[in-house]
Design a protein around this motif. Structure first.
Motif, PDB file in Angstrom:
ATOM      1  N   ASP A 211       0.781  -1.275   0.022  1.00 15.18           N
ATOM      2  CA  ASP A 211       0.029  -0.076   0.147  1.00 15.18           C
ATOM      3  C   ASP A 211       0.708   1.244  -0.116  1.00 15.18           C
ATOM      4  O   ASP A 211       0.280   2.342  -0.054  1.00 15.18           O
ATOM      5  N   ASP A 212       2.166   1.166  -0.062  1.00 13.96           N
ATOM      6  CA  ASP A 212       3.132   2.443   0.075  1.00 13.96           C
ATOM      7  C   ASP A 212       3.082   3.009  -1.068  1.00 13.96           C
ATOM      8  O   ASP A 212       2.743   2.346  -2.281  1.00 13.96           O
ATOM      9  N   GLN A 213       3.372   4.370  -1.192  1.00  9.60           N
ATOM     10  CA  GLN A 213       3.359   5.247  -2.375  1.00  9.60           C
ATOM     11  C   GLN A 213       4.448   4.903  -3.134  1.00  9.60           C
ATOM     12  O   GLN A 213       4.343   5.146  -4.419  1.00  9.60           O
ATOM     13  N   SER A 214       5.795   4.405  -2.811  1.00  9.70           N
ATOM     14  CA  SER A 214       6.638   4.029  -3.569  1.00  9.70           C
ATOM     15  C   SER A 214       6.422   2.691  -4.179  1.00  9.70           C
ATOM     16  O   SER A 214       6.253   1.688  -3.549  1.00  9.70           O
ATOM     17  N   LEU A 215       6.900   2.496  -5.349  1.00 10.04           N
ATOM     18  CA  LEU A 215       6.764   1.234  -6.040  1.00 10.04           C
ATOM     19  C   LEU A 215       7.888   0.411  -5.715  1.00 10.04           C
ATOM     20  O   LEU A 215       8.039  -0.772  -6.112  1.00 10.04           O
ATOM     21  N   LEU A 216       8.928   0.710  -5.077  1.00  8.76           N
ATOM     22  CA  LEU A 216      10.192   0.151  -4.812  1.00  8.76           C
ATOM     23  C   LEU A 216       9.811  -0.636  -3.435  1.00  8.76           C
ATOM     24  O   LEU A 216      10.676  -1.437  -3.034  1.00  8.76           O
ATOM     25  N   ALA A 217       9.282  -0.149  -2.590  1.00  9.19           N
ATOM     26  CA  ALA A 217       8.695  -0.846  -1.080  1.00  9.19           C
ATOM     27  C   ALA A 217       8.798  -2.201  -1.148  1.00  9.19           C
ATOM     28  O   ALA A 217       9.380  -2.886  -0.569  1.00  9.19           O
ATOM     29  N   LEU A 284      17.066  -3.228 -10.485  1.00 11.42           N
ATOM     30  CA  LEU A 284      15.345  -3.443  -9.807  1.00 11.42           C
ATOM     31  C   LEU A 284      15.116  -2.306  -9.124  1.00 11.42           C
ATOM     32  O   LEU A 284      13.765  -2.362  -8.946  1.00 11.42           O
ATOM     33  N   PHE A 285      15.977  -1.575  -8.525  1.00 15.67           N
ATOM     34  CA  PHE A 285      15.405  -0.370  -7.738  1.00 15.67           C
ATOM     35  C   PHE A 285      16.159   1.073  -8.403  1.00 15.67           C
ATOM     36  O   PHE A 285      17.038   1.416  -7.888  1.00 15.67           O
ATOM     37  N   PRO A 286      15.220   1.299  -9.359  1.00 16.98           N
ATOM     38  CA  PRO A 286      15.996   2.684 -10.213  1.00 16.98           C
ATOM     39  C   PRO A 286      15.448   4.133  -9.448  1.00 16.98           C
ATOM     40  O   PRO A 286      14.546   3.882  -8.783  1.00 16.98           O
ATOM     41  N   SER A 287      16.114   4.901  -9.691  1.00 20.63           N
ATOM     42  CA  SER A 287      15.807   6.299  -9.265  1.00 20.63           C
ATOM     43  C   SER A 287      16.583   7.145 -10.116  1.00 20.63           C
ATOM     44  O   SER A 287      17.766   7.186 -10.673  1.00 20.63           O
ATOM     45  N   GLN A 288      15.716   8.100 -11.072  1.00 24.77           N
ATOM     46  CA  GLN A 288      15.959   9.022 -11.779  1.00 24.77           C
ATOM     47  C   GLN A 288      16.854  10.300 -11.302  1.00 24.77           C
ATOM     48  O   GLN A 288      17.574  10.905 -12.070  1.00 24.77           O
ATOM     49  N   ARG A 289      16.752  10.514  -9.868  1.00 23.81           N
ATOM     50  CA  ARG A 289      17.202  11.762  -9.308  1.00 23.81           C
ATOM     51  C   ARG A 289      18.648  11.188  -9.007  1.00 23.81           C
ATOM     52  O   ARG A 289      19.582  11.954  -8.761  1.00 23.81           O
ATOM     53  N   ALA A 290      18.968   9.849  -8.888  1.00 18.79           N
ATOM     54  CA  ALA A 290      20.512   9.449  -8.427  1.00 18.79           C
ATOM     55  C   ALA A 290      21.360   9.393  -9.377  1.00 18.79           C
ATOM     56  O   ALA A 290      21.219   9.084 -10.574  1.00 18.79           O
ATOM     57  N   LYS A 291      22.705   9.961  -9.362  1.00 18.20           N
ATOM     58  CA  LYS A 291      23.531   9.972 -10.403  1.00 18.20           C
ATOM     59  C   LYS A 291      23.748   8.598 -10.997  1.00 18.20           C
ATOM     60  O   LYS A 291      24.073   8.198 -12.254  1.00 18.20           O
ATOM     61  N   GLY A 293      21.808   5.989 -10.775  1.00 20.13           N
ATOM     62  CA  GLY A 293      20.700   5.380 -11.626  1.00 20.13           C
ATOM     63  C   GLY A 293      19.789   4.606 -10.679  1.00 20.13           C
ATOM     64  O   GLY A 293      18.686   4.095 -11.227  1.00 20.13           O
ATOM     65  N   ARG A 294      20.417   4.369  -9.442  1.00 20.56           N
ATOM     66  CA  ARG A 294      19.589   3.187  -8.804  1.00 20.56           C
ATOM     67  C   ARG A 294      19.579   4.189  -7.295  1.00 20.56           C
ATOM     68  O   ARG A 294      20.135   5.156  -6.906  1.00 20.56           O
ATOM     69  N   ALA A 295      18.450   3.553  -6.740  1.00 16.69           N
ATOM     70  CA  ALA A 295      18.211   4.436  -5.496  1.00 16.69           C
ATOM     71  C   ALA A 295      19.452   4.158  -4.446  1.00 16.69           C
ATOM     72  O   ALA A 295      19.950   3.198  -4.187  1.00 16.69           O
ATOM     73  N   TYR A 296      19.598   5.164  -3.690  1.00 17.08           N
ATOM     74  CA  TYR A 296      21.020   5.197  -2.735  1.00 17.08           C
ATOM     75  C   TYR A 296      20.650   4.580  -1.579  1.00 17.08           C
ATOM     76  O   TYR A 296      21.656   3.868  -1.080  1.00 17.08           O
ATOM     77  N   GLN A 297      19.356   4.836  -1.115  1.00 19.31           N
ATOM     78  CA  GLN A 297      18.973   4.030   0.460  1.00 19.31           C
ATOM     79  C   GLN A 297      17.442   4.049   0.541  1.00 19.31           C
ATOM     80  O   GLN A 297      16.816   4.652  -0.239  1.00 19.31           O
ATOM     81  N   MET A 298      16.937   3.007   1.173  1.00 20.67           N
ATOM     82  CA  MET A 298      15.499   2.804   1.601  1.00 20.67           C
ATOM     83  C   MET A 298      15.231   2.950   2.940  1.00 20.67           C
ATOM     84  O   MET A 298      14.030   2.663   3.256  1.00 20.67           O
ATOM     85  N   ASN A 299      15.921   3.614   3.616  1.00 16.84           N
ATOM     86  CA  ASN A 299      15.605   3.778   5.050  1.00 16.84           C
ATOM     87  C   ASN A 299      14.400   4.483   5.236  1.00 16.84           C
ATOM     88  O   ASN A 299      13.564   4.127   6.277  1.00 16.84           O
ATOM     89  N   SER A 300      14.111   5.603   4.534  1.00 15.36           N
ATOM     90  CA  SER A 300      12.795   6.481   5.043  1.00 15.36           C
ATOM     91  C   SER A 300      11.526   5.463   4.444  1.00 15.36           C
ATOM     92  O   SER A 300      10.704   5.544   5.012  1.00 15.36           O
TER      93      SER A 300
END
Length: 387
Positions: A211-217, A284-291, A293-300
């Motif tokens: 149910d989280d808004q992030s598709l990576l969760a 598998l865990f992409p991020s357009q904002r990260a240089k 190309g993938r998510a830096y961390q998932m802590n939050s």
């Protein structure tokens, strides 16, 4: 080697808090908490060396103190014979040495380079960067430890930074860029409580992630829950690393090095649908904002899912690693299998999970034995009638 007369076990045990024994430049002091501290106080090459070697509770003995003195004297002999290395190496600062070391690791298949680079950039360089790497002492390290503690760093964090700095120094020694290196006293870490999720809590967390808004969760929790992968190793996964047929994840960047990570069928089927249509190099865990190309961390994101799942215990992404290992132990897997599954460096790190599972099974067996026996529920009290 000098003979020791004062350093006997009986003499050490007889010391009261604050009392010391000193012999041949080696000092043993009894601390107020009952621990013993080894230190040295010697004159070598017209320079006084007074430094702490380590605590008895951390495994330090007189032998380590002798080794420190021998290293100091060997350094003096080396300098006297002119074998000191190039002037360029001797003049390197910690910052310059760290940059050269990290570049060396990148070209020699070094492990965990990104994490080491972060520790040097954010902590070691700001505090020790201007010091000469060849003249770095244990006193410099103690000053670093004091500064990091004032910043709120835990003993475990400081020990990881110590490991990075020690690896730099030892790598330079292997490359014959340094003759000696300080010991860098290890900080005593408190015995941590092993925190893991129960199967019911795990399912609640998965539902909260859906149910989280992030598709990576949800993919992140699925991967870490069913494999026990480290946080960064999971985020480094690409589509080409998923082998659905063999039920294997290819781990290219991890603390334990390159390896094959097995996964259960439920995760293989899940990831098979996920990577269908993806390019081999896609994360598998992409991020357009990260240089990168993938998510830096998932802590939050992870913390948000934990809160939504109503889990009150302190849970981090690393808790999923404990959860996977604990579930494997309860399923009956031995320590060697769990070690291979999770990529632990030593068997002892995996045995803590099998030990906990064995104790739980023992307590269940004890309860079953007691409840199946005929035990009188009423306590037998002595009669109030006088004999």
């Amino acid at each position: 080697m000098a003979a020791f007369l004062k350093f006997t076990r009986s003499a050490q045990r007889a010391l009261k808090a604050g009392e010391s024994i000193s012999e041949h430049g080696i000092i043993y002091t009894r601390l107020s908490n009952g621990d013993g501290r080894w230190s040295i106080n010697v004159m070598v090459n017209r320079r006084r060396h007074h430094q702490v070697v380590g605590l008895e509770s951390e495994g330090y003995t007189r032998t380590q103190a002798e080794d420190v003195i021998a290293t100091l004297k060997a350094s003096k002999r080396t300098a006297a014979h002119g074998v000191q290395g190039s002037r360029q190496t001797a003049a390197l600062t910690v910052t310059q040495a760290a940059d050269d070391y990290l570049a060396y690791l990148r070209t020699h298949d070094g492990r965990d380079v990104a994490t080491k680079e972060m520790r040097f950039r954010e902590h070691i360089k700001p505090h020790l960067g201007r010091r000469s790497i060849a003249k770095l002492t244990d006193d410099d390290w103690l000053g670093y430890v004091d500064a990091r503690k004032k910043e709120g760093a835990a003993a475990s964090t400081i020990n990881r930074e110590r490991s990075a700095l020690l690896h730099l120094l030892n790598t330079m020694r292997r490359r014959k860029m340094l003759n000696t290196a300080p010991l860098l006293a290890r900080q005593k870490e408190p015995q941590g409580k092993l925190v893991y999720l129960t199967p019911e809590e795990s399912q609640r967390l998965l539902r909260a992630a859906e149910d989280d808004q992030s598709l990576l969760a949800h993919p992140f929790i699925m991967v870490t829950l069913y494999t026990g992968l480290r946080h960064t190793a999971a985020l480094n996964l690409r589509a080409r690393d998923v082998d659905v047929t063999r039920r294997i994840l290819w781990i290219g960047h991890d603390k334990a090095g390159r390896r094959e990570q097995p996964m259960p069928q439920i995760l293989a089927a899940y990831l098979g649908e996920m990577v269908d249509g993806m390019a081999p190099d896609d994360y598998l865990f992409p991020s357009q904002r990260a240089k990168s190309g993938r998510a830096y961390q998932m802590n939050s994101i992870f913390a948000r899912c934990v809160e939504r799942a109503g889990i009150s215990k302190h849970v981090t992404p690393h808790t999923m690693r404990h959860t996977a290992a604990t579930n494997a132990a309860h399923a009956g897997l031995d320590a060697a299998t769990i070690q291979a599954m999770g990529g632990w460096k030593t068997r002892a790190m995996a045995e803590r999970y099998t030990h906990a599972a064995s104790m739980r099974d023992a307590m269940d067996a004890l309860q079953g034995r007691l409840t199946s026996s005929r035990v009188t529920r009423e306590l037998h009290r002595p009669s109030k009638k006088s004999a």
